[in-house]
Structures are given as structure tokens and as C-alpha cells.
Design a protein around this motif. Structure first.
Motif, mmCIF file in Angstrom:
data_model
loop_
_atom_site.group_PDB
_atom_site.id
_atom_site.type_symbol
_atom_site.label_atom_id
_atom_site.label_comp_id
_atom_site.label_asym_id
_atom_site.label_seq_id
_atom_site.Cartn_x
_atom_site.Cartn_y
_atom_site.Cartn_z
ATOM 1 N N LYS A 86 0.782 -1.146 0.218
ATOM 2 C CA LYS A 86 -0.243 -0.090 0.006
ATOM 3 C C LYS A 86 0.375 1.486 -0.004
ATOM 4 C CE LYS A 86 -3.850 -2.260 2.329
ATOM 5 N NZ LYS A 86 -4.391 -2.320 3.216
ATOM 6 N N ARG A 87 1.911 1.195 0.670
ATOM 7 C CA ARG A 87 3.222 2.303 0.891
ATOM 8 C C ARG A 87 3.496 2.576 -0.245
ATOM 9 N NH1 ARG A 87 3.869 0.397 5.969
ATOM 10 N NH2 ARG A 87 5.532 -0.316 5.839
ATOM 11 N N ALA A 88 3.489 1.801 -0.981
ATOM 12 C CA ALA A 88 4.139 1.312 -2.568
ATOM 13 C C ALA A 88 3.643 1.696 -3.163
ATOM 14 C CB ALA A 88 4.482 -0.152 -3.152
ATOM 15 N N PHE A 89 2.524 1.746 -2.897
ATOM 16 C CA PHE A 89 1.263 2.323 -4.605
ATOM 17 C C PHE A 89 1.031 3.540 -4.204
ATOM 18 C CE2 PHE A 89 -2.978 3.719 -5.568
ATOM 19 C CZ PHE A 89 -3.632 3.199 -6.648
ATOM 20 N N LEU A 90 0.673 4.052 -3.179
ATOM 21 C CA LEU A 90 1.045 5.953 -2.761
ATOM 22 C C LEU A 90 2.333 6.646 -3.014
ATOM 23 C CD1 LEU A 90 -1.104 5.270 1.105
ATOM 24 C CD2 LEU A 90 -1.851 6.282 -1.054
ATOM 25 N N ALA A 141 -6.793 7.269 3.078
ATOM 26 C CA ALA A 141 -5.894 7.913 2.495
ATOM 27 C C ALA A 141 -5.960 8.003 0.875
ATOM 28 C CB ALA A 141 -4.618 7.188 2.902
ATOM 29 N N PHE A 142 -6.191 6.575 0.699
ATOM 30 C CA PHE A 142 -6.841 6.532 -0.902
ATOM 31 C C PHE A 142 -7.438 7.395 -1.532
ATOM 32 C CE2 PHE A 142 -5.424 2.292 0.075
ATOM 33 C CZ PHE A 142 -3.584 2.305 -0.589
ATOM 34 N N LYS A 143 -8.666 7.721 -0.765
ATOM 35 C CA LYS A 143 -9.661 8.757 -1.354
ATOM 36 C C LYS A 143 -9.118 10.897 -1.135
ATOM 37 C CE LYS A 143 -13.258 6.547 -0.563
ATOM 38 N NZ LYS A 143 -14.808 6.743 0.343
ATOM 39 N N ILE A 144 -7.915 10.606 -0.938
ATOM 40 C CA ILE A 144 -7.106 11.458 -0.513
ATOM 41 C C ILE A 144 -6.196 12.115 -1.530
ATOM 42 C CG2 ILE A 144 -6.274 13.592 1.304
ATOM 43 C CD1 ILE A 144 -7.804 12.361 3.378
ATOM 44 N N PHE A 145 -5.362 11.314 -1.177
ATOM 45 C CA PHE A 145 -4.675 10.889 -2.452
ATOM 46 C C PHE A 145 -5.097 10.702 -3.985
ATOM 47 C CE2 PHE A 145 -1.626 9.831 0.703
ATOM 48 C CZ PHE A 145 -0.302 10.052 -0.247
ATOM 49 N N GLY A 146 -6.159 9.993 -3.912
ATOM 50 C CA GLY A 146 -6.993 10.438 -5.240
ATOM 51 C C GLY A 146 -7.102 11.433 -5.995
ATOM 52 N N PHE A 147 -7.294 12.477 -4.629
ATOM 53 C CA PHE A 147 -8.495 13.857 -5.499
ATOM 54 C C PHE A 147 -7.434 14.891 -5.501
ATOM 55 C CE2 PHE A 147 -9.451 18.105 -4.359
ATOM 56 C CZ PHE A 147 -10.798 18.346 -4.198
#
Length: 224
Positions: A86-90, A141-147
Motif C-alpha cells: 500500500k505504501r509503495a502504491f501511495l 487515505a487513497f481517496k485523499i491521494f486520489g483527489f
């Protein structure tokens, strides 16, 4: 147009990467993906020629290089399991975000309606994210990054469109085409990663649109 031989090599490597990833050989796949991404960086760098003396071309090449780094990091989500994945993806998304910012920085001095383009990009982001969030399930966290990520690429597209309108030529049209394909690729990536079902056909579409988009952005440097 010079160094066109890098284009088929890039696309063949991208197709090979898709197959190897499909076979579950994730370390090998990541190496092949890195080689494919090296091709669009080299295509932009070598093809730019004398234009590399300009800040615009140097920043665009920097954006391509950040795309290469992001590609390798992003695919580590399959190499590592659990939280590391997950950290690698982010981290990969964050580096891609930096690449989009680089493209915006390069385009900004050429954009006569920069503020209006940014506002349009923000509006497009809100509309697109509203549509996407209704179709995916993801941690906050993914939604925030995605935005922020989608925001950067939407703004980049709107700034590129404003540059095209103010200076319609082959260079601006090719860059715009690359930016649109990049955006489509990312939307498919998000839907396929966080949607109810992961589809191999969508993965193929995501990657091929991405590589063609980056190649078009790189090719635009030869049309300055």
C-alpha cells in the motif's frame, strides 16, 4: 521526427510487461516496465535536441523521468504484500503527482488564461471525483491521494487545452492528445484498482493509453 525506433520498442516492452505481470512474475515485470518507461524518457530527451537548452523542454523531460520512477515504484505494490504494498502504491502516486506538477510548471508561462484554466481544472476534478467515488471502495487515505492526483492531471489537461487554444499548432495538439490519454489511463486505473471487479482488459487499456500518452508528450518536444 527522430528516434522513432524507440516508440515500437516501448510499446513491445509494455505488452511484454503486461504478459509477465499476468503470469504473476512481479519482480521481472517491474524490471520490464522500467525498461519500457526508459524508452519514453529517452525519446523525449534525445528528440528534444537543441530545445533542451530551454527551461520548457528540460521541465517536460523531468516530468517524463518522474513518470519512469513512479512506474517502477507503483508496481512494487505487487512485489510487496500488505502495508508495504500500500505504501509503495501511495509513493508511486505521489511521484506521478510531482510529474504532473512539472508539466503544469512547464506549460504555465505559455498559458495566457492560467487562472481560468486552473479554476476549470478544479471544477473538472470535483465532477470527475464525484463520479469516480460513487463507483469505488477505498480507504480514506487513497481517496485523499486520489483527489489531489486527479486534480493535478485535470489542471494539467485544462492548462494544456488553454495553451492549444491560444497557440494552435502541431506541438500543442500532440501534447494535448498525450495529456488526454494520460487522464483516461488514470481514470481506468482507479476504477480497475478500487472498483468491485478487476478486469484484465481494463489493465491492458490503462497501460497502453498511458504509454501512448507519455510517448505523445515526449514527441511534442520535437515539434517545438
Amino acid at each position: 521526427m527522430h528516434y522513432l525506433w524507440l516508440v515500437p520498442i516501448c510499446l513491445v516492452l509494455a505488452a511484454w510487461f503486461i504478459k509477465v505481470e499476468r503470469d504473476g512474475k512481479y519482480v521481472e515485470a517491474d524490471l520490464i516496465k522500467g525498461l519500457a518507461s526508459c524508452c519514453f524518457v529517452a525519446f523525449g530527451f534525445l528528440g528534444a535536441g537543441d530545445a533542451l537548452g530551454t527551461p520548457y523542454a528540460r521541465i517536460i523531460v523531468s516530468g517524463l523521468a518522474l513518470g519512469f520512477v513512479a512506474d517502477v515504484i507503483l508496481n512494487l505494490r505487487y512485489v510487496f504484500e500488505g502495508e508495504k504494498g500500500k505504501r509503495a502504491f501511495l509513493a508511486g502516486i505521489l511521484v506521478f503527482l510531482a510529474g504532473h506538477v512539472a508539466y503544469i510548471v512547464a506549460l504555465a508561462p505559455r498559458c495566457p488564461g492560467l487562472v481560468q484554466a486552473i479554476i476549470l481544472g478544479v471544477c473538472l476534478t470535483v465532477a470527475l471525483m464525484w463520479w469516480i467515488l460513487g463507483r469505488i471502495e477505498a480507504a480514506l487515505a487513497f481517496k485523499i491521494f486520489g483527489f489531489f492526483y486527479i486534480g493535478a492531471i485535470c489542471i494539467m489537461n485544462c492548462v494544456a487545452f488553454a495553451v492549444l487554444i491560444s497557440n494552435p499548432c502541431t506541438h500543442t495538439a500532440v501534447f494535448m492528445a498525450g495529456a488526454v490519454l494520460f487522464l483516461l489511463s488514470d481514470v481506468i486505473l482507479i476504477l480497475n484498482t478500487f472498483g468491485p471487479e478487476q478486469r484484465f482488459a481494463w489493465r491492458c487499456a490503462n497501460l497502453m493509453l498511458y504509454y501512448v500518452g507519455q510517448l505523445l508528450i515526449a514527441a511534442s518536444l520535437q515539434l517545438l
